[in-house]
Design an enzyme around this catalytic site. Structure first.
Site, PDB file in Angstrom:
ATOM      1  N   PHE A 120      -0.450   6.349 -13.548  1.00 33.71           N
ATOM      2  CA  PHE A 120      -1.249   6.342 -12.344  1.00 33.71           C
ATOM      3  C   PHE A 120      -0.351   7.187 -11.344  1.00 33.71           C
ATOM      4  CE2 PHE A 120       1.694   2.885 -12.540  1.00 33.71           C
ATOM      5  CZ  PHE A 120       2.725   3.179 -11.660  1.00 33.71           C
TER       6      PHE A 120
ATOM      7  N   ARG B  60      10.874  -7.996  -0.429  1.00 38.69           N
ATOM      8  CA  ARG B  60      10.089  -8.235  -1.508  1.00 38.69           C
ATOM      9  C   ARG B  60       9.295  -9.407  -1.780  1.00 38.69           C
ATOM     10  NH1 ARG B  60       9.550  -3.336  -4.575  1.00 38.69           N
ATOM     11  NH2 ARG B  60       9.250  -4.511  -6.345  1.00 38.69           N
TER      12      ARG B  60
ATOM     13  N   THR C 154       3.268  -7.146  -7.047  1.00 36.80           N
ATOM     14  CA  THR C 154       2.695  -5.914  -7.102  1.00 36.80           C
ATOM     15  C   THR C 154       1.266  -5.965  -7.148  1.00 36.80           C
ATOM     16  OG1 THR C 154       4.600  -4.599  -8.146  1.00 36.80           O
ATOM     17  CG2 THR C 154       2.462  -3.355  -7.922  1.00 36.80           C
TER      18      THR C 154
ATOM     19  N   ARG D  34       0.681  -9.177   0.304  1.00 36.88           N
ATOM     20  CA  ARG D  34      -0.251  -8.559  -0.623  1.00 36.88           C
ATOM     21  C   ARG D  34      -1.288  -9.828  -1.043  1.00 36.88           C
ATOM     22  NH1 ARG D  34       4.184  -5.521  -3.937  1.00 36.88           N
ATOM     23  NH2 ARG D  34       3.826  -3.553  -3.133  1.00 36.88           N
TER      24      ARG D  34
ATOM     25  N   HIS E 275       4.765  -1.121   0.799  1.00 33.71           N
ATOM     26  CA  HIS E 275       5.808  -0.643  -0.111  1.00 33.71           C
ATOM     27  C   HIS E 275       7.131  -1.324   0.459  1.00 33.71           C
ATOM     28  CE1 HIS E 275       8.957   1.534  -2.017  1.00 33.71           C
ATOM     29  NE2 HIS E 275       9.595   1.871  -0.974  1.00 33.71           N
TER      30      HIS E 275
ATOM     31  N   GLU F  23      15.466   6.304   0.616  1.00 32.04           N
ATOM     32  CA  GLU F  23      14.206   6.297   1.259  1.00 32.04           C
ATOM     33  C   GLU F  23      14.017   6.317   2.760  1.00 32.04           C
ATOM     34  OE1 GLU F  23      12.315   3.589  -2.651  1.00 32.04           O
ATOM     35  OE2 GLU F  23      12.146   2.795  -0.435  1.00 32.04           O
TER      36      GLU F  23
HETATM   37  P1  ATP Z   1       6.152  -0.264  -4.240  1.00 27.78           P
HETATM   38  O1  ATP Z   1       7.339   0.575  -5.084  1.00 27.78           O
HETATM   39  O2  ATP Z   1       5.140   0.393  -3.420  1.00 27.78           O
HETATM   40  O3  ATP Z   1       7.003  -1.143  -3.180  1.00 27.78           O
HETATM   41  P2  ATP Z   1       6.203  -2.164  -6.384  1.00 27.78           P
HETATM   42  O4  ATP Z   1       7.673  -1.763  -6.505  1.00 27.78           O
HETATM   43  O5  ATP Z   1       5.817  -3.590  -6.487  1.00 27.78           O
HETATM   44  O6  ATP Z   1       5.732  -1.309  -5.323  1.00 27.78           O
HETATM   45  P3  ATP Z   1       6.209  -0.127  -8.598  1.00 27.78           P
HETATM   46  O7  ATP Z   1       6.029  -0.458  -9.977  1.00 27.78           O
HETATM   47  O8  ATP Z   1       7.190   0.466  -8.060  1.00 27.78           O
HETATM   48  O9  ATP Z   1       5.426  -1.514  -7.567  1.00 27.78           O
HETATM   49  O10 ATP Z   1       4.808   0.757  -8.396  1.00 27.78           O
HETATM   50  C1  ATP Z   1       4.702   1.796  -7.297  1.00 27.78           C
HETATM   51  C2  ATP Z   1       3.438   1.666  -6.530  1.00 27.78           C
HETATM   52  O11 ATP Z   1       2.624   2.089  -7.541  1.00 27.78           O
HETATM   53  C3  ATP Z   1       2.775   0.165  -6.347  1.00 27.78           C
HETATM   54  O12 ATP Z   1       3.000  -0.241  -5.207  1.00 27.78           O
HETATM   55  C4  ATP Z   1       1.251   0.653  -6.720  1.00 27.78           C
HETATM   56  O13 ATP Z   1       0.810   1.142  -5.400  1.00 27.78           O
HETATM   57  C5  ATP Z   1       1.256   1.799  -7.634  1.00 27.78           C
HETATM   58  N1  ATP Z   1       0.999   1.058  -8.746  1.00 27.78           N
HETATM   59  C6  ATP Z   1       1.645   0.323  -9.737  1.00 27.78           C
HETATM   60  N2  ATP Z   1       1.206  -0.089 -10.925  1.00 27.78           N
HETATM   61  C7  ATP Z   1      -0.117   0.570 -10.780  1.00 27.78           C
HETATM   62  C8  ATP Z   1      -0.890   0.569 -11.559  1.00 27.78           C
HETATM   63  N3  ATP Z   1      -0.947  -0.157 -12.904  1.00 27.78           N
HETATM   64  N4  ATP Z   1      -2.450   1.097 -11.391  1.00 27.78           N
HETATM   65  C9  ATP Z   1      -2.436   2.090 -10.094  1.00 27.78           C
HETATM   66  N5  ATP Z   1      -1.276   1.804  -9.401  1.00 27.78           N
HETATM   67  C10 ATP Z   1      -0.195   1.122  -9.662  1.00 27.78           C
HETATM   68 MG    MG Z   2       8.695   0.097  -6.488  1.00 27.66          MG
END
Ligand code: ATP
Ligand code: MG
Length: 137
Positions: A57, A85, A91, A102, A115, A126
């Site tokens: 993605f 968090r 997420t 969320r 984020h 960051e």
């Molecule tokens: P963030 O890092 O934005 O705080 P997070 O830590 O909850 O969110 P991560 O796994 O780090 O989630 O993913 C980073 C970002 O990538 C997510 O917030 C989301 O916007 C995007 N993302 C994650 N998984 C998917 C997916 N399966 N499809 C599309 N976008 C995704």
């Molecule tokens: Mg993240």
């Protein structure tokens, strides 16, 4: 006290939800000690999400993050990283707990409104990508 880095993402700024998101943040006991609205460049978004560059993605995520302005923030408070968090929720908004940002506002796993840093080490990195120490008060 601790700091974390937050982004109010394009889906939320587009729907004029900056104030509502900030209200949840402040009600949770976190203080917004720096904040600015920016339109991220593709280079900034690619650098920010570098850790995800092999994920399927990644392209979609970068396109989304540059699709409209975002609000970048530094939040301060006890256990700010973990606390934020918790306040953001899972997420995937379908799995997010009641009362989380969320659950309240996110539209999908990709367009998930906010984020938050996932560790104190990443919070420092960051914050440094978007703010100088003099801007954090
Ligand atoms: P963030 O890092 O934005 O705080 P997070 O830590 O909850 O969110 P991560 O796994 O780090 O989630 O993913 C980073 C970002 O990538 C997510 O917030 C989301 O916007 C995007 N993302 C994650 N998984 C998917 C997916 N399966 N499809 C599309 N976008 C995704
Ligand atoms: Mg993240």
């Amino acid at each position: 006290t601790e700091r974390t880095f937050s982004i109010i993402k394009p889906d939320a700024t587009r729907r004029n939800l900056t104030g509502k998101v900030n209200a949840v943040i402040e009600d949770a006991g976190l203080r917004i000690v720096a904040q600015k609205r920016i339109h991220m460049s593709r280079a900034q978004a690619e650098r920010f999400y570098e850790v995800h560059k092999e994920r399927p993605f990644f392209g979609e995520l970068v396109d989304f993050m540059v699709s409209a302005p975002v609000v970048v923030q530094v939040l301060e408070g006890p256990n700010a990283v973990a606390r934020y968090r918790e306040v953001m929720g899972a997420t995937n908004p379908a799995q997010a707990a009641e009362g989380t940002i969320r659950k309240l506002y996110a539209e999908s796993v990709g367009e998930n409104s906010v984020h938050g840093s996932d560790s104190q080490e990443n919070a420092k990195l960051e914050i440094g990508q978007f703010f100088s120490e003099a801007e954090i008060v």
